[in-house]
Design a protein around this motif. Sequence first.
Motif, PDB file in Angstrom:
ATOM      1  N   LEU A  27       0.736  -1.210  -0.029  1.00 16.99           N
ATOM      2  CA  LEU A  27      -0.022  -0.163   0.047  1.00 16.99           C
ATOM      3  C   LEU A  27       0.822   1.272   0.318  1.00 16.99           C
ATOM      4  O   LEU A  27       2.037   1.200   0.813  1.00 16.99           O
ATOM      5  N   ASP A  28       0.489   2.240  -0.755  1.00 15.55           N
ATOM      6  CA  ASP A  28       1.298   3.587  -0.676  1.00 15.55           C
ATOM      7  C   ASP A  28       0.482   4.233   0.288  1.00 15.55           C
ATOM      8  O   ASP A  28      -0.301   4.216   1.082  1.00 15.55           O
ATOM      9  N   GLY A  29       1.044   5.712   0.455  1.00 14.20           N
ATOM     10  CA  GLY A  29       0.761   6.473   1.424  1.00 14.20           C
ATOM     11  C   GLY A  29      -0.576   6.893   1.487  1.00 14.20           C
ATOM     12  O   GLY A  29      -1.276   7.159   2.588  1.00 14.20           O
ATOM     13  N   ALA A  30      -1.425   6.797   0.312  1.00 12.63           N
ATOM     14  CA  ALA A  30      -2.895   7.083   0.298  1.00 12.63           C
ATOM     15  C   ALA A  30      -3.611   6.030   0.162  1.00 12.63           C
ATOM     16  O   ALA A  30      -4.951   6.020   0.262  1.00 12.63           O
ATOM     17  N   GLY A  31      -3.125   4.667   0.702  1.00 18.36           N
ATOM     18  CA  GLY A  31      -3.773   3.397   0.876  1.00 18.36           C
ATOM     19  C   GLY A  31      -4.129   2.721  -0.527  1.00 18.36           C
ATOM     20  O   GLY A  31      -5.176   2.018  -0.700  1.00 18.36           O
ATOM     21  N   ARG A  32      -3.618   3.208  -1.571  1.00 14.62           N
ATOM     22  CA  ARG A  32      -3.912   2.727  -3.037  1.00 14.62           C
ATOM     23  C   ARG A  32      -2.860   1.567  -3.313  1.00 14.62           C
ATOM     24  O   ARG A  32      -1.747   1.566  -2.421  1.00 14.62           O
TER      25      ARG A  32
END
Length: 334
Positions: free
Chosen positions: A322-327
């Motif tokens: 997961l990236d920092g934006a939850g994507r």
Amino acid sequence: MDTVSLASAHPPAPAETRTRQGASDFGPLARYVAEAGVTDVFVNGPDDLWIDRGGGLVRQADWSCPSEARLRELAVAIVARGGRHIDEATPCADVRLHDGIRVHVALPPIAPRGTLLSIRVPPLDRPGLDSLQALGLFGEGAEAAGARSFIDDAVRQRRNMLITGAGGSGKTTFLSALLAAAPGGERIIAVEDVSELRVEHPHFIALEARQPNLEGAGGVDLARLLREALRMRPDRLVLGECRGGEIRELLSALNTGHDGGAGTLHANSLDDVPARLEALGSLAGMTPEAVARQTVSAIGLVLHLERRGARRQLDAVGRFGLDGAGRLRIEPVR
């Protein structure tokens, strides 16, 4: 239709042919379907034929069909042999014949140049991981040995895997070999739109989607087949190709204790995989964040293949995160 009379207008088949069940069903195309090394046959109207023998497409200048009408008759007959129907109301069809030959047909008027046939010809043998290693799928020397050991461990540990790559990169062949390496006591159930997986395993079961009839009834889609497969107690659940909203059912199943599952996905590179999954998830009404959370916990490895000339090769291995934006993002493993 009289396929024998169509075939008789052309030169005899080359000496190097294989015993291909049902090749004669293809009329004037029979000698190409039966020819050793052919992977794809493309007909673009009655006077335009292209063949891929593993090294790229080559136009066949010596081939022609007597007329567009005869080519259309041949296409309609092939589709009928695959148990489906094609006409002006339903001008496209995708069927499987005999030992896994897959045929897609498009008729005029949506094909303005004439009837189109796209024929995918699988190898007669069913290569296992040893054969694919010998063909260079895992690279050369120590690199190949390391990659093969990594793959063997993933199968043994029942990692859920997604096989990605462009069209013709060898995804189905590789997935078949991975499944063949599973222990013989495991029950493998594969769900496909058109059955292509050819797995040398004592307990391999295939379910194939069905198109609706002319009245629009009787269709069975991939999402329903996945739900049905879960009631059949699979040890390994496989989706032949992730292509639509059925990705929701696959991710849900792999998140509920079904280890050792697998599927394939069209993607041009490892970096493109998260966006492709988000696009498929949107067809099922899933948000990008929901796709990301489900995918990270459901799929342990992504194995990306590339075609380089006549060779198919394992180009990259990735793991979801997961990236920092939850994507959804993907990280190379090796």
